[in-house]
Design a protein around this motif. Structure first.
Motif, PDB file in Angstrom:
ATOM      1  N   UNK A  69       0.639  -1.210  -0.138  1.00 44.88           N
ATOM      2  CA  UNK A  69       0.046   0.159   0.110  1.00 44.88           C
ATOM      3  C   UNK A  69       0.845   1.239  -0.186  1.00 44.88           C
ATOM      4  N   UNK A  70       0.254   2.485   0.489  1.00 47.02           N
ATOM      5  CA  UNK A  70       0.772   3.684   0.222  1.00 47.02           C
ATOM      6  C   UNK A  70       1.205   4.001   1.704  1.00 47.02           C
ATOM      7  N   UNK A  71       2.385   3.625   2.172  1.00 49.87           N
ATOM      8  CA  UNK A  71       2.824   3.756   3.443  1.00 49.87           C
ATOM      9  C   UNK A  71       4.108   4.562   3.359  1.00 49.87           C
ATOM     10  N   UNK A  72       4.592   5.268   2.494  1.00 46.27           N
ATOM     11  CA  UNK A  72       5.902   5.911   2.151  1.00 46.27           C
ATOM     12  C   UNK A  72       5.957   6.975   3.299  1.00 46.27           C
ATOM     13  N   UNK A  73       4.890   7.671   3.553  1.00 45.06           N
ATOM     14  CA  UNK A  73       4.932   8.830   4.463  1.00 45.06           C
ATOM     15  C   UNK A  73       5.516   8.592   5.877  1.00 45.06           C
ATOM     16  N   UNK A  74       5.490   6.999   6.288  1.00 42.63           N
ATOM     17  CA  UNK A  74       6.201   6.612   7.486  1.00 42.63           C
ATOM     18  C   UNK A  74       7.625   6.498   7.541  1.00 42.63           C
ATOM     19  N   UNK A  75       8.281   6.541   6.408  1.00 52.66           N
ATOM     20  CA  UNK A  75       9.925   6.268   6.274  1.00 52.66           C
ATOM     21  C   UNK A  75      10.569   7.399   7.082  1.00 52.66           C
ATOM     22  N   UNK A  76       9.882   8.658   7.027  1.00 51.94           N
ATOM     23  CA  UNK A  76      10.753   9.651   7.935  1.00 51.94           C
ATOM     24  C   UNK A  76      10.749   9.216   9.450  1.00 51.94           C
ATOM     25  N   UNK A  77       9.812   8.652   9.864  1.00 49.73           N
ATOM     26  CA  UNK A  77       9.843   8.284  11.192  1.00 49.73           C
ATOM     27  C   UNK A  77      11.094   7.488  11.602  1.00 49.73           C
ATOM     28  N   UNK A  78      11.347   6.512  10.843  1.00 46.12           N
ATOM     29  CA  UNK A  78      12.584   5.623  11.034  1.00 46.12           C
ATOM     30  C   UNK A  78      13.765   6.305  10.548  1.00 46.12           C
ATOM     31  N   UNK A  79      13.816   6.892   9.561  1.00 50.04           N
ATOM     32  CA  UNK A  79      15.048   7.509   8.982  1.00 50.04           C
ATOM     33  C   UNK A  79      15.431   8.434  10.336  1.00 50.04           C
ATOM     34  N   UNK A  80      14.745   9.297  10.829  1.00 45.67           N
ATOM     35  CA  UNK A  80      14.926  10.119  12.097  1.00 45.67           C
ATOM     36  C   UNK A  80      15.641   9.383  13.163  1.00 45.67           C
ATOM     37  N   UNK A  81      15.360   8.036  13.207  1.00 43.97           N
ATOM     38  CA  UNK A  81      16.171   7.129  14.233  1.00 43.97           C
ATOM     39  C   UNK A  81      17.225   6.419  13.690  1.00 43.97           C
ATOM     40  N   UNK A  82      17.630   6.797  12.626  1.00 45.28           N
ATOM     41  CA  UNK A  82      18.579   6.148  11.806  1.00 45.28           C
ATOM     42  C   UNK A  82      18.464   4.506  11.805  1.00 45.28           C
ATOM     43  N   UNK A  83      17.009   4.124  11.324  1.00 47.67           N
ATOM     44  CA  UNK A  83      16.904   2.815  10.915  1.00 47.67           C
ATOM     45  C   UNK A  83      16.560   2.675   9.368  1.00 47.67           C
ATOM     46  N   UNK A  84      17.365   2.122   8.614  1.00 49.27           N
ATOM     47  CA  UNK A  84      16.972   2.043   7.397  1.00 49.27           C
ATOM     48  C   UNK A  84      15.740   1.330   6.912  1.00 49.27           C
ATOM     49  N   UNK A  85      15.087   1.824   5.860  1.00 51.87           N
ATOM     50  CA  UNK A  85      13.524   1.213   5.626  1.00 51.87           C
ATOM     51  C   UNK A  85      13.669   0.565   4.150  1.00 51.87           C
ATOM     52  N   UNK A  86      13.066  -0.645   4.345  1.00 49.71           N
ATOM     53  CA  UNK A  86      12.853  -1.484   3.080  1.00 49.71           C
ATOM     54  C   UNK A  86      11.311  -1.269   2.722  1.00 49.71           C
ATOM     55  N   UNK A  87      10.970  -0.662   1.492  1.00 50.75           N
ATOM     56  CA  UNK A  87       9.725  -0.585   1.208  1.00 50.75           C
ATOM     57  C   UNK A  87       9.329  -1.777   0.265  1.00 50.75           C
ATOM     58  N   UNK A  88       8.386  -2.183   0.602  1.00 48.83           N
ATOM     59  CA  UNK A  88       7.715  -3.458  -0.237  1.00 48.83           C
ATOM     60  C   UNK A  88       6.361  -3.144  -0.858  1.00 48.83           C
TER      61      UNK A  88
END
Length: 397
Positions: free
Chosen positions: A115-134
């Motif tokens: 789905x369209x969940x890309x707007x949650x990526x910044x939450x993890x990036x601010x904690x230096x957690x890399x995101x894999x988007x499926x």
């Protein structure tokens, strides 16, 4: 793995999906479930944030190394749906849950699936957690195929298509890696993302979950789908109106299995049973129906991605008679493919379950779509995403 927690610093992966993976009675659910299962079998500790619409007992679906968190969503209000805010608006409940999990566990990577969940990526990036988007498909291209019978439908489709494209352009490049399901989807996403970021992991299944249930029923054909989805409904409508007739009904019974099948049959034919076509509705597990059928039909005329209904038949050694669109993206030369109504009908009349065996389909499945093969692909993607942090962790065995 032979290692204890005192010997091995386990990597924690947060897996988030907007799907209810249980029971596994739909393509999206099956994909999410096996992604979680593959990660757990690689030895990662998986914190899986999922929905549970059916309110099932998750203890019945226990997976080693997996801890489930569940959340609920509220229907979007009219203003949100009209403006398309749902493509960009973050849930306070979910952000609170993510914060709680990240405070409790040393999360090494987050997988945001479906789905369209890309707007949650910044939450993890601010904690230096890399995101894999499926991704489960190239959604804007699916939206573009929806029927539009009037000006309002056309404008609405254009709005949804534009919002989905905007979401992709705004957020997808913020992920460390983007996972797609087919070569066609890889080409699509590589148009606006660096190619090295785009990875293909086709839909896959665990062969151990797909054992044969009994003898094949020579008269039975089966079509499994969520018939509430436009592409599946349109494919069934095309098949009933252009292919199925009294001659085929004299040779076969056709079982329609899956959510919305009863409603679809009645909507197309005006009847609850029609010319030896029987709809079973939603079932908890389609495997038995596929296993005992002499063949599976996939009469799709729209859609994209890797067909889970096709993979399930391959895993169960059940021959497949399909349009080219129905097996698009699936690597095998052992399908019976026909696109024109007359050719599809003739393929069914000529089909001989004694000679058209499904063993070769199962061999192709094991080479490309098995859990073991795709575990390795997932491992490589996680390694790529966390490459800057890897030195801090011991890899799972």
């Amino acid at each position: 793995t032979g290692s204890t927690k005192s010997e091995l610093t386990y990597m924690y992966i947060l897996f988030f999906t907007d799907i209810s993976p249980f029971p596994q009675n739909g393509g999206e659910r099956i994909r999410s479930y096996y992604l979680i299962k593959a990660l757990s079998q690689l030895g990662y500790s998986v914190i899986a944030v999922v929905r549970n619409v059916e309110k099932v007992d998750l203890q019945q679906y226990h997976l080693p190394n997996v801890t489930f968190y569940t959340y609920e969503t509220k229907p979007f209000d009219l203003l949100t749906r009209i403006t398309g805010k749902q493509y960009f608006q973050r849930s306070g409940e979910l952000l609170g849950m993510f914060k709680e999990i990240c405070d409790e566990y040393p999360i090494s990577a987050a997988i945001l699936d479906y789905g369209f969940v890309g707007h949650y990526i910044s939450f993890f990036k601010s904690r230096h957690i890399p995101v894999i988007l499926g991704t489960h498909n190239a959604q804007p291209m699916i939206t573009w195929q929806l029927p539009s019978n009037n000006l309002f439908d056309k404008l609405r489709k254009l709005q949804l298509f534009s919002m989905e494209k905007l979401h992709e352009r705004l957020y997808f490049n913020k992920a460390a890696a983007v996972v797609v399901v087919s070569d066609d989807d890889h080409v699509y996403h590589s148009r606006f993302l660096p190619k090295q970021k785009v990875f293909t992991v086709p839909n896959f299944l665990d062969q151990k979950d797909y054992h044969l249930f009994g003898k094949k029923q020579q008269r039975v054909l089966v079509m499994t789908a969520n018939f509430g989805v436009y592409m599946n409904f349109a494919g069934l409508k095309w098949f009933i109106e252009n292919v199925w007739d009294k001659e085929l009904a004299g040779k076969y019974d056709l079982w329609l299995v899956g959510r919305g099948s009863k409603e679809a049959l009645k909507r197309i034919t005006g009847k609850e049973e029609y010319e030896n076509i029987v709809a079973f509705g939603k079932v908890d597990d389609v495997k038995w129906y596929i296993s005992v059928a002499s063949a599976v039909i996939i009469p799709l005329v729209h859609g994209s991605g890797t067909r889970l209904k096709c993979l399930e038949a391959m895993a169960l050694r059940t021959p497949i008679i399909s349009t080219a669109k129905g097996v698009e993206g699936v690597k095998s030369r052992h399908f019976i493919v026909a696109d024109e109504p007359a050719a599809f009908k003739q393929s069914l009349l000529n089909f001989d379950s004694e000679t058209d065996k499904g063993e070769r389909l199962q061999e192709d499945f094991l080479q490309e779509y098995s859990l073991e093969v795709n575990q390795l692909r997932l491992q490589q993607i996680v390694n790529y995403a966390i490459r800057d942090k890897k030195s801090a962790y011991v890899q799972p065995a």
